[in-house]
Design a protein around this motif. Sequence first.
Motif, PDB file in Angstrom:
ATOM      1  N   MET A   1       1.024  -1.296   0.026  1.00  0.00           N
ATOM      2  CA  MET A   1       0.032  -0.060  -0.110  1.00  0.00           C
ATOM      3  C   MET A   1       0.836   1.210   0.212  1.00  0.00           C
ATOM      4  O   MET A   1       1.839   1.278   0.567  1.00  0.00           O
ATOM      5  N   THR A   2       0.513   2.315  -0.735  1.00  0.00           N
ATOM      6  CA  THR A   2       1.048   3.501  -0.826  1.00  0.00           C
ATOM      7  C   THR A   2       1.196   4.093   0.627  1.00  0.00           C
ATOM      8  O   THR A   2       0.329   4.080   1.334  1.00  0.00           O
ATOM      9  N   LEU A   3       2.413   4.582   0.940  1.00  0.00           N
ATOM     10  CA  LEU A   3       2.652   5.134   2.260  1.00  0.00           C
ATOM     11  C   LEU A   3       2.291   6.624   2.265  1.00  0.00           C
ATOM     12  O   LEU A   3       2.633   7.095   1.291  1.00  0.00           O
ATOM     13  N   PRO A   4       2.187   7.474   3.393  1.00  0.00           N
ATOM     14  CA  PRO A   4       2.036   8.800   3.283  1.00  0.00           C
ATOM     15  C   PRO A   4       3.408   9.315   2.708  1.00  0.00           C
ATOM     16  O   PRO A   4       4.454   8.910   3.129  1.00  0.00           O
ATOM     17  N   LEU A   5       3.586  10.456   2.071  1.00  0.00           N
ATOM     18  CA  LEU A   5       4.535  11.139   1.768  1.00  0.00           C
ATOM     19  C   LEU A   5       5.107  12.019   2.587  1.00  0.00           C
ATOM     20  O   LEU A   5       4.611  12.276   3.633  1.00  0.00           O
ATOM     21  N   PRO A   6       6.556  12.343   2.441  1.00  0.00           N
ATOM     22  CA  PRO A   6       6.956  12.926   3.644  1.00  0.00           C
ATOM     23  C   PRO A   6       6.732  14.550   3.367  1.00  0.00           C
ATOM     24  O   PRO A   6       6.739  14.881   2.093  1.00  0.00           O
ATOM     25  N   HIS A   7       6.466  14.933   4.763  1.00  0.00           N
ATOM     26  CA  HIS A   7       6.542  16.415   4.551  1.00  0.00           C
ATOM     27  C   HIS A   7       7.153  17.106   5.798  1.00  0.00           C
ATOM     28  O   HIS A   7       6.576  17.513   6.896  1.00  0.00           O
ATOM     29  N   PRO A   8       8.633  17.326   5.643  1.00  0.00           N
ATOM     30  CA  PRO A   8       9.282  17.526   6.822  1.00  0.00           C
ATOM     31  C   PRO A   8       9.113  18.566   7.424  1.00  0.00           C
ATOM     32  O   PRO A   8       9.257  19.007   8.567  1.00  0.00           O
ATOM     33  N   ALA A   9       9.099  19.857   6.569  1.00  0.00           N
ATOM     34  CA  ALA A   9       8.840  21.124   7.111  1.00  0.00           C
ATOM     35  C   ALA A   9       7.495  21.170   7.937  1.00  0.00           C
ATOM     36  O   ALA A   9       7.360  21.782   8.781  1.00  0.00           O
ATOM     37  N   LEU A  10       6.638  20.494   7.084  1.00  0.00           N
ATOM     38  CA  LEU A  10       4.858  20.727   7.875  1.00  0.00           C
ATOM     39  C   LEU A  10       5.310  19.911   8.947  1.00  0.00           C
ATOM     40  O   LEU A  10       4.456  20.350  10.153  1.00  0.00           O
ATOM     41  N   SER A  11       5.760  18.756   9.136  1.00  0.00           N
ATOM     42  CA  SER A  11       5.894  17.946  10.216  1.00  0.00           C
ATOM     43  C   SER A  11       6.431  18.601  11.419  1.00  0.00           C
ATOM     44  O   SER A  11       5.995  18.354  12.356  1.00  0.00           O
ATOM     45  N   ALA A  12       7.655  19.394  10.983  1.00  0.00           N
ATOM     46  CA  ALA A  12       8.144  19.962  12.197  1.00  0.00           C
ATOM     47  C   ALA A  12       7.656  21.111  12.673  1.00  0.00           C
ATOM     48  O   ALA A  12       7.539  21.369  13.802  1.00  0.00           O
ATOM     49  N   THR A  13       6.738  21.793  11.928  1.00  0.00           N
ATOM     50  CA  THR A  13       6.306  23.077  12.322  1.00  0.00           C
ATOM     51  C   THR A  13       4.715  22.938  13.014  1.00  0.00           C
ATOM     52  O   THR A  13       4.565  23.277  13.826  1.00  0.00           O
ATOM     53  N   GLU A  16       0.374  18.295  14.148  1.00  0.00           N
ATOM     54  CA  GLU A  16      -1.049  17.822  14.134  1.00  0.00           C
ATOM     55  C   GLU A  16      -1.730  18.046  12.708  1.00  0.00           C
ATOM     56  O   GLU A  16      -2.391  16.970  12.224  1.00  0.00           O
ATOM     57  N   LEU A  17      -1.297  19.120  11.991  1.00  0.00           N
ATOM     58  CA  LEU A  17      -1.777  19.375  10.638  1.00  0.00           C
ATOM     59  C   LEU A  17      -1.354  18.085   9.629  1.00  0.00           C
ATOM     60  O   LEU A  17      -1.728  17.616   8.631  1.00  0.00           O
ATOM     61  N   ALA A  18       0.026  17.873   9.785  1.00  0.00           N
ATOM     62  CA  ALA A  18       1.017  16.875   9.054  1.00  0.00           C
ATOM     63  C   ALA A  18       0.281  15.556   9.316  1.00  0.00           C
ATOM     64  O   ALA A  18       0.082  14.818   8.336  1.00  0.00           O
ATOM     65  N   ALA A  19      -0.164  15.303  10.237  1.00  0.00           N
ATOM     66  CA  ALA A  19      -0.743  14.072  10.612  1.00  0.00           C
ATOM     67  C   ALA A  19      -2.047  13.644   9.893  1.00  0.00           C
ATOM     68  O   ALA A  19      -2.533  12.700   9.208  1.00  0.00           O
ATOM     69  N   LEU A  20      -2.943  15.101   9.891  1.00  0.00           N
ATOM     70  CA  LEU A  20      -4.253  14.861   9.007  1.00  0.00           C
ATOM     71  C   LEU A  20      -4.022  14.785   7.641  1.00  0.00           C
ATOM     72  O   LEU A  20      -4.622  13.943   6.742  1.00  0.00           O
ATOM     73  N   VAL A  21      -2.882  15.558   7.004  1.00  0.00           N
ATOM     74  CA  VAL A  21      -2.551  15.343   5.554  1.00  0.00           C
ATOM     75  C   VAL A  21      -2.136  14.022   5.308  1.00  0.00           C
ATOM     76  O   VAL A  21      -2.526  13.298   4.413  1.00  0.00           O
ATOM     77  N   GLY A  22      -1.294  13.240   6.087  1.00  0.00           N
ATOM     78  CA  GLY A  22      -0.835  11.998   5.943  1.00  0.00           C
ATOM     79  C   GLY A  22      -2.070  11.056   5.964  1.00  0.00           C
ATOM     80  O   GLY A  22      -2.214   9.971   5.184  1.00  0.00           O
ATOM     81  N   ALA A  23      -2.886  11.192   6.948  1.00  0.00           N
ATOM     82  CA  ALA A  23      -4.165  10.142   6.904  1.00  0.00           C
ATOM     83  C   ALA A  23      -5.119  10.412   5.950  1.00  0.00           C
ATOM     84  O   ALA A  23      -5.555   9.323   5.351  1.00  0.00           O
ATOM     85  N   GLU A  24      -5.070  11.596   5.109  1.00  0.00           N
ATOM     86  CA  GLU A  24      -5.876  11.802   3.946  1.00  0.00           C
ATOM     87  C   GLU A  24      -5.175  10.914   2.784  1.00  0.00           C
ATOM     88  O   GLU A  24      -5.805  10.459   1.809  1.00  0.00           O
ATOM     89  N   GLU A  25      -3.868  11.117   2.631  1.00  0.00           N
ATOM     90  CA  GLU A  25      -3.031  10.570   1.699  1.00  0.00           C
ATOM     91  C   GLU A  25      -3.389   8.999   1.788  1.00  0.00           C
ATOM     92  O   GLU A  25      -3.568   8.270   0.649  1.00  0.00           O
ATOM     93  N   GLN A  26      -3.355   8.464   3.045  1.00  0.00           N
ATOM     94  CA  GLN A  26      -3.664   7.036   3.310  1.00  0.00           C
ATOM     95  C   GLN A  26      -4.925   6.627   2.605  1.00  0.00           C
ATOM     96  O   GLN A  26      -5.183   5.824   2.191  1.00  0.00           O
TER      97      GLN A  26
END
Length: 422
Positions: A1-13, A16-26
């Motif tokens: 299964m495709t894994l969530p893409l890396p968003h290093p700057a968003l994840s660092a800043t 919480e929002l990065a997790a939501l983006v990752g969940a939507e990607e999944q």
Amino acid sequence: MTLPLPHPALSATDPELAALVGAEEQLQAETLRMIPSENYVSRAVLEASGTVLQNKYSEGYAGRRYYEGQQNIDQVELLAIARAKALFGVEHANVQPYSGSPANLAVYLAFAEPGDTVMGMALPMGGHLTHGWGVSATGRWFRGVQYGVRQDTGLTDFDEVRELALKERPKVIFCGGTALPRTIDFAAFAEIARESGAVLVADVAHIAGLIAGGAHPSPVPHADVISTTTHKTLRGPRGAMLMSREEHAKAIDKAVFPGLQGGPHNQTTAAIAVALHEAAQPSFRSYAASVVANAKVLAEELLARGFDLVSGGTDNHLILMDLTPKNVPGKVAAKALDRAGIVVNYNTVPYDPRKPFDPSGVRIGTPSLTSRGLGTEHMAAVADWIDRGVSAAGAGDEEALAAIRAEVAELMAEYPAPGLSA
């Protein structure tokens, strides 16, 4: 299964929002997305949407801006315009509208005055809010009159359209909509518009990609103005375009800016340019043809399983199902299918006795699944999942829905989603 893409700057800043983006990607990776207005954009479109073009204000048009430092922005916009004109064969294109509804509102501003009569397909019959429907600004600021479809066939009754147009003499006639499974007869609408003295606007938001790919007739020889979003079947960003004959160019441009908008969203303009470039490739013609082929086979498979399809089938990317014979309301079915990993939307059907927020129908489409590489050979399985899901919805069988979701995820793992692959 495709894994969530890396968003290093968003994840660092903002983890919480990065997790939501990752969940939507999944979620987009593992589900069968069948809302006909949705699609997957390419990585190139995604990247263009997130560039430093976001930082620029650019009120005005290329060569006529109210801000300096537009050397590169002008070229981006001119590139998008040139590609739109070449792809659709139009004389004029404006790529600045923020979305489809503001684009349609600009049409009214260009050709009508408040209180004027305008005409479009009624929302419950498959039209759009902005075609003069009462709850929309277009129905409050203008006098909207609506045509529909025949109850026995689900098809547009052009005798009724002509009679209404000659009686009401609208300034603008819209053709097109959001739940129309059949080919739009632009020539017939154009003849009625000429006879009644109206400006004909073809709203092709849903089918723009099919038109670009040669899988649906073009409105260009017939319509005065063409309005479209740039996502849906065109597989671009969430934006819009207005295209027209040269005689209407100034009115359209003035209505968009300064009539309705300030500075355009330059990052979206860039992504539109990318999508138009992609749509000009031979592979896109194959994609558009496959979207229609998948929808037609899927419709046949659903009919074989006892589903009632509005108009009896489809000519394009969209299928509208009336679930009344299944004794399952559309909203109940849509929510159950979502739990089964099949993402659709509940929708009114023509002459629906139920309320819009709890309608009889479900609207499905094939653009997204075709973008993933699914073909006609998969449509029997898709129809079977929908059939089982609707039955499970009626029976309240959550185990059956969970079983479908597992099967859907297994197939989706074999067909990675465009734009979500690292």
